[in-house]
Design a protein around this motif. Structure first.
Motif, PDB file in Angstrom:
ATOM      1  N   ALA A 118      56.532  -8.429 -15.157  1.00 56.27           N
ATOM      2  CA  ALA A 118      56.145  -9.289 -16.268  1.00 56.27           C
ATOM      3  C   ALA A 118      56.075 -10.743 -15.808  1.00 56.27           C
ATOM      4  O   ALA A 118      56.842 -11.186 -14.950  1.00 56.27           O
ATOM      5  CB  ALA A 118      57.124  -9.137 -17.417  1.00 56.27           C
ATOM      6  N   ASN A 119      55.170 -11.492 -16.397  1.00 57.23           N
ATOM      7  CA  ASN A 119      55.007 -12.924 -16.123  1.00 57.23           C
ATOM      8  C   ASN A 119      55.844 -13.702 -17.136  1.00 57.23           C
ATOM      9  O   ASN A 119      55.383 -14.032 -18.223  1.00 57.23           O
ATOM     10  CB  ASN A 119      53.533 -13.306 -16.210  1.00 57.23           C
ATOM     11  N   VAL A 120      57.101 -13.997 -16.770  1.00 57.92           N
ATOM     12  CA  VAL A 120      58.020 -14.686 -17.678  1.00 57.92           C
ATOM     13  C   VAL A 120      57.825 -16.190 -17.491  1.00 57.92           C
ATOM     14  O   VAL A 120      58.148 -16.738 -16.442  1.00 57.92           O
ATOM     15  CB  VAL A 120      59.486 -14.298 -17.414  1.00 57.92           C
ATOM     16  N   LEU A 121      57.310 -16.847 -18.540  1.00 54.35           N
ATOM     17  CA  LEU A 121      57.009 -18.276 -18.434  1.00 54.35           C
ATOM     18  C   LEU A 121      58.237 -19.146 -18.617  1.00 54.35           C
ATOM     19  O   LEU A 121      58.368 -20.191 -17.983  1.00 54.35           O
ATOM     20  CB  LEU A 121      55.962 -18.663 -19.476  1.00 54.35           C
ATOM     21  N   GLY A 122      59.140 -18.775 -19.508  1.00 54.05           N
ATOM     22  CA  GLY A 122      60.298 -19.616 -19.750  1.00 54.05           C
ATOM     23  C   GLY A 122      61.058 -19.180 -20.989  1.00 54.05           C
ATOM     24  O   GLY A 122      60.854 -18.080 -21.511  1.00 54.05           O
ATOM     25  N   VAL A 123      61.940 -20.072 -21.439  1.00 54.71           N
ATOM     26  CA  VAL A 123      62.863 -19.753 -22.520  1.00 54.71           C
ATOM     27  C   VAL A 123      62.748 -20.809 -23.612  1.00 54.71           C
ATOM     28  O   VAL A 123      62.625 -22.006 -23.326  1.00 54.71           O
ATOM     29  CB  VAL A 123      64.324 -19.701 -22.005  1.00 54.71           C
ATOM     30  N   VAL A 124      62.742 -20.339 -24.855  1.00 56.01           N
ATOM     31  CA  VAL A 124      62.854 -21.233 -26.004  1.00 56.01           C
ATOM     32  C   VAL A 124      64.303 -21.184 -26.481  1.00 56.01           C
ATOM     33  O   VAL A 124      64.802 -20.126 -26.870  1.00 56.01           O
ATOM     34  CB  VAL A 124      61.912 -20.810 -27.147  1.00 56.01           C
ATOM     35  N   LEU A 125      65.013 -22.307 -26.405  1.00 56.66           N
ATOM     36  CA  LEU A 125      66.420 -22.376 -26.798  1.00 56.66           C
ATOM     37  C   LEU A 125      66.495 -22.762 -28.268  1.00 56.66           C
ATOM     38  O   LEU A 125      66.166 -23.882 -28.660  1.00 56.66           O
ATOM     39  CB  LEU A 125      67.170 -23.388 -25.940  1.00 56.66           C
ATOM     40  N   VAL A 126      66.890 -21.797 -29.100  1.00 56.96           N
ATOM     41  CA  VAL A 126      66.910 -21.973 -30.545  1.00 56.96           C
ATOM     42  C   VAL A 126      68.318 -22.335 -31.004  1.00 56.96           C
ATOM     43  O   VAL A 126      69.295 -21.741 -30.558  1.00 56.96           O
ATOM     44  CB  VAL A 126      66.436 -20.687 -31.253  1.00 56.96           C
ATOM     45  N   GLY A 127      68.422 -23.320 -31.896  1.00 54.25           N
ATOM     46  CA  GLY A 127      69.727 -23.696 -32.443  1.00 54.25           C
ATOM     47  C   GLY A 127      70.278 -22.609 -33.345  1.00 54.25           C
ATOM     48  O   GLY A 127      69.545 -21.802 -33.910  1.00 54.25           O
ATOM     49  N   VAL A 128      71.606 -22.603 -33.500  1.00 57.23           N
ATOM     50  CA  VAL A 128      72.265 -21.578 -34.298  1.00 57.23           C
ATOM     51  C   VAL A 128      71.868 -21.722 -35.763  1.00 57.23           C
ATOM     52  O   VAL A 128      71.940 -22.795 -36.344  1.00 57.23           O
ATOM     53  CB  VAL A 128      73.788 -21.665 -34.164  1.00 57.23           C
ATOM     54  N   THR A 129      71.424 -20.632 -36.378  1.00 52.88           N
ATOM     55  CA  THR A 129      71.114 -20.587 -37.799  1.00 52.88           C
ATOM     56  C   THR A 129      71.776 -19.368 -38.381  1.00 52.88           C
ATOM     57  O   THR A 129      72.408 -18.575 -37.670  1.00 52.88           O
ATOM     58  CB  THR A 129      69.593 -20.512 -38.041  1.00 52.88           C
ATOM     59  N   GLU A 130      71.651 -19.155 -39.676  1.00 54.80           N
ATOM     60  CA  GLU A 130      72.224 -17.984 -40.316  1.00 54.80           C
ATOM     61  C   GLU A 130      71.513 -16.734 -39.822  1.00 54.80           C
ATOM     62  O   GLU A 130      70.285 -16.635 -39.870  1.00 54.80           O
ATOM     63  CB  GLU A 130      72.092 -18.084 -41.832  1.00 54.80           C
ATOM     64  N   ALA A 131      72.277 -15.793 -39.327  1.00 55.31           N
ATOM     65  CA  ALA A 131      71.696 -14.560 -38.800  1.00 55.31           C
ATOM     66  C   ALA A 131      71.225 -13.678 -39.947  1.00 55.31           C
ATOM     67  O   ALA A 131      71.640 -13.819 -41.083  1.00 55.31           O
ATOM     68  CB  ALA A 131      72.734 -13.812 -37.958  1.00 55.31           C
ATOM     69  N   ASP A 132      70.323 -12.735 -39.614  1.00 57.20           N
ATOM     70  CA  ASP A 132      69.781 -11.882 -40.657  1.00 57.20           C
ATOM     71  C   ASP A 132      70.623 -10.660 -40.927  1.00 57.20           C
ATOM     72  O   ASP A 132      70.253  -9.818 -41.736  1.00 57.20           O
ATOM     73  CB  ASP A 132      68.357 -11.441 -40.313  1.00 57.20           C
ATOM     74  N   GLY A 133      71.738 -10.532 -40.241  1.00 55.58           N
ATOM     75  CA  GLY A 133      72.701  -9.515 -40.657  1.00 55.58           C
ATOM     76  C   GLY A 133      72.698  -8.225 -39.904  1.00 55.58           C
ATOM     77  O   GLY A 133      73.535  -7.373 -40.146  1.00 55.58           O
ATOM     78  N   TYR A 134      71.745  -8.033 -38.931  1.00 53.38           N
ATOM     79  CA  TYR A 134      71.826  -6.750 -38.270  1.00 53.38           C
ATOM     80  C   TYR A 134      72.344  -6.835 -36.855  1.00 53.38           C
ATOM     81  O   TYR A 134      72.556  -5.834 -36.214  1.00 53.38           O
ATOM     82  CB  TYR A 134      70.481  -5.980 -38.311  1.00 53.38           C
ATOM     83  N   GLY A 135      72.544  -8.004 -36.296  1.00 55.76           N
ATOM     84  CA  GLY A 135      73.319  -8.205 -35.082  1.00 55.76           C
ATOM     85  C   GLY A 135      72.948  -7.296 -33.933  1.00 55.76           C
ATOM     86  O   GLY A 135      71.814  -6.889 -33.748  1.00 55.76           O
ATOM     87  N   ARG A 136      73.996  -6.952 -33.101  1.00 59.49           N
ATOM     88  CA  ARG A 136      73.763  -6.109 -31.933  1.00 59.49           C
ATOM     89  C   ARG A 136      73.423  -4.691 -32.321  1.00 59.49           C
ATOM     90  O   ARG A 136      72.799  -3.966 -31.575  1.00 59.49           O
ATOM     91  CB  ARG A 136      74.997  -6.110 -31.025  1.00 59.49           C
ATOM     92  N   ARG A 137      73.849  -4.212 -33.501  1.00 57.26           N
ATOM     93  CA  ARG A 137      73.490  -2.877 -33.956  1.00 57.26           C
ATOM     94  C   ARG A 137      72.172  -2.933 -34.724  1.00 57.26           C
ATOM     95  O   ARG A 137      72.026  -2.426 -35.821  1.00 57.26           O
ATOM     96  CB  ARG A 137      74.619  -2.299 -34.822  1.00 57.26           C
ATOM     97  N   TYR A 138      71.208  -3.608 -34.096  1.00 54.66           N
ATOM     98  CA  TYR A 138      69.917  -3.901 -34.688  1.00 54.66           C
ATOM     99  C   TYR A 138      69.154  -2.633 -35.005  1.00 54.66           C
ATOM    100  O   TYR A 138      68.437  -2.557 -35.982  1.00 54.66           O
ATOM    101  CB  TYR A 138      69.182  -4.753 -33.659  1.00 54.66           C
ATOM    102  N   TYR A 139      69.299  -1.643 -34.169  1.00 57.55           N
ATOM    103  CA  TYR A 139      68.494  -0.440 -34.311  1.00 57.55           C
ATOM    104  C   TYR A 139      69.302   0.734 -34.803  1.00 57.55           C
ATOM    105  O   TYR A 139      69.198   1.841 -34.325  1.00 57.55           O
ATOM    106  CB  TYR A 139      67.823  -0.102 -32.973  1.00 57.55           C
ATOM    107  N   GLY A 140      70.117   0.493 -35.799  1.00 53.68           N
ATOM    108  CA  GLY A 140      70.850   1.589 -36.409  1.00 53.68           C
ATOM    109  C   GLY A 140      69.924   2.512 -37.175  1.00 53.68           C
ATOM    110  O   GLY A 140      70.255   3.644 -37.476  1.00 53.68           O
TER     111      GLY A 140
END
Length: 584
Positions: free
Chosen positions: A513-535
């Motif tokens: 893959a051609n990885v161009l870079g990273v967008v560093l996003v500030g902390v906001t309220e999470a949408d609630g599904y966390g690491r168990r995103y694919y339950g």
């Protein structure tokens, strides 16, 4: 000013400590509150206690002063004080105290510095009881010590008298030959014989003179000691220890003041809290700055989107449209500029946006980046390929089903599932939701039908932004990374770890893959599904937003095999902005 965390092997500066306290203030404040509250509770619940003390002045025993003058040296006195404390806590004293008070109370006995004084300090629920305990214990100690002094003098006197008797017998034995000669001289009738006996007497007396004088001196010293002991025996009735301070009932309790306990609790809480904050900081391996991103991945930071306030947070998912001149939109404009710059060397039309985990800003980045491109007149398609937990349709207030999967699997027309965004400042933005959940999303994104439809969109659009699932949860983004022109990673400051970001960057490089870079996003309220995103996912379910698209014109009027995209035709105008979803 933002400072990055020092390396664990380095040293913290004052600005680093201040930054840690500001960032992790709950770690500091909570222990202060808890320990201060605990100190107050302890103080209020602590029963009143009164403390009284009695002081007793010591003197050497009579036999020590009489027989051992060296007992006056400081080292001996220090040992003697320790011995006196042991005597004050002896069974003999404790039995007398228990018999008089009806119990054996707690008491501390110490010696004053630079003085032969024992201090008896007692604590009790009442002032009178505290004074009584201290005085009773000191009195019984004095009595036991007095009895011991009498016994000591009696034993010493008997020993000296025995020694004096021995010396007298020894002296008598030494003079016995002289006494015999003296009697013979007195009874001699012949003067010549008397003279000879006298000469023998003088010689023997000279021989015995030293021993006789020594024995006489020892006997005289013993007699003198006996005379001193007789005097001490008279003083023993007064005692070898006496009160210098009688315990009096105290007027105030000995409880620590509430203010002092509160101050101690708050100070201890501050120390504990700061230690916890520092420990949490040193153990925190999350990305916090552009320098952390570079050290973990060797990838550039395309933009840093700052932390939103609560007021701004409600419009953050589409902040580029809501506040085109705001600091959030500026961050996504920087990402767009970076991609445009990269296109000078290689044509970049399909850009995949993903992240290590869920709720790290990938869908926010995808949606705002699509708006940023559309705002400069680019024919932009925002394609949601996160089939398990789609978010883009919620951001724009459109229906999830039908969508792109229905085009690939069921032959639906793209024009029937695409939504044209018609807003001031936007030109030619199409949003294509995921559609029905395919049986195997990971395999689905690598099928020829899926890739063919992506290529068909790519030939007609200027930019195709694809919102992909997180990399650490499933393999969809790995498969897609090989078939797009560029990959952009989204990472959330303070949440994404260095190890996670490094892992996904390395994995994408391995698949080409051609990885161009990273967008560093500030902390906001999470949408609630966390690491168990694919339950799990809801297949064939419509968006619960309650907002449906308006219009039914098709973008593709030709048969499916010959379909092309007509970006100038309006298919389904979206109810844009009607329903803003959470950041994903």
């Amino acid at each position: 000013m933002t400072t990055s965390s020092p390396d664990l092997a380095g040293e913290y500066g004052l600005l680093d400590y201040w930054s840690i306290v500001r960032k992790r203030w709950p770690w500091v404040v909570i222990p202060v509150i808890l320990l201060a509250a605990g100190a107050v509770t302890y103080s209020l619940r602590q029963p009143d206690r009164y403390e009284a003390s009695a002081s007793v002045l010591l003197a050497d025993t009579a036999s020590q002063r009489t027989l051992d003058p060296s007992s006056q040296n400081p080292g001996f006195l220090s040992r003697e004080l320790s011995n006196e404390i042991s005597l004050a806590r002896s069974d003999a004293v404790e039995r007398l105290v228990a018999a008089e008070l009806g119990e054996l109370p707690r008491l501390t006995i110490t010696s004053e510095a630079d003085a032969d004084v024992l201090v008896f300090r007692a604590s009790a629920p009442t002032a009178e009881r505290a004074a009584e305990i201290a005085n009773v214990w000191a009195t019984n100690y004095i009595q036991v010590k007095r009895d011991a002094a009498v016994t000591d003098i009696t034993a010493a006197t008997a020993s000296l008298q025995e020694r004096l008797q021995e010396l007298r017998i020894e002296r008598q034995e030494l003079r016995s030959p002289l006494d015999v000669l003296d009697r013979r001289i007195a009874g001699a009738a012949d003067p010549l014989i008397a003279a000879q006996l006298q000469q023998e007497y003088d010689r023997l007396e000279d021989d015995l003179r030293y021993e006789l004088e020594l024995t006489t001196a020892q006997a005289e010293a013993t007699v003198a000691s006996l005379s001193q002991l007789e005097l001490q025996a008279e003083l023993a009735s007064v005692g070898e220890a006496r009160f210098v301070q009688v315990a009096a009932p105290p007027e105030q309790t000995s409880n620590a003041p509430l203010s002092r306990n509160l101050a101690l609790g708050a100070t201890l809480g501050l120390m504990v809290g700061f230690g916890l904050a520092l420990l949490a900081e040193t153990r925190d391996n999350t990305i916090k700055s552009a320098a952390d991103v570079i050290s973990a991945t060797d990838l550039p930071v395309l933009a840093s989107v700052p932390l939103a306030s609560k007021k701004q947070l409600s419009g953050l998912p589409l902040s580029t449209q809501r506040e085109p001149e705001g600091m959030f939109a500026d961050g996504y404009h920087k990402v767009r500029s970076s991609l445009e710059f990269a296109s000078f060397e290689q044509k970049l039309k399909t850009v995949l946006i993903t992240s290590p985990n869920a709720a790290e800003g990938k869908s926010t980045t995808s949606s705002n980046l699509a708006l940023a491109f559309s705002s400069i007149g680019k024919r932009t398609v925002l394609l949601d390929v996160d089939f398990r937990r789609a978010s883009v349709h919620r951001f724009y207030g459109v229906e999830q089903i039908p969508g792109f999967s229905d085009v690939v699997l069921h032959g639906a027309e793209l024009g029937s599932v695409a939504y044209a965004i018609r807003e001031p400042g936007l030109d030619g933005l199409l949003v294509v939701p995921t559609g029905s959940v395919p049986p195997s999303p990971a395999a689905f994104v690598g099928t020829q039908g899926f890739l063919a439809q992506v290529e068909r969109i790519k030939t007609q659009a200027d930019v195709v932004i694809m919102d992909a699932p997180p990399l650490l949860a499933v393999s969809d983004a790995h498969t897609l990374g090989k078939h797009v022109d560029a990959v952009v990673l989204a990472a959330r400051a303070g949440q994404t770890t260095k190890a996670e970001l490094s892992e996904v960057a390395s994995t994408l490089r391995q698949v080409g893959a051609n990885v161009l870079g990273v967008v560093l996003v500030g902390v906001t309220e999470a949408d609630g599904y966390g690491r168990r995103y694919y339950g799990g996912g809801v297949a064939d379910a419509r968006s619960d937003s309650g907002h449906r698209s308006v219009g039914s014109g098709n973008l593709w009027d030709t048969p499916a095999a010959e379909q092309t995209i007509d970006l100038d035709a309006v298919a389904q105008p979206a109810a844009h902005g009607a329903n803003q979803g959470p950041s994903a």
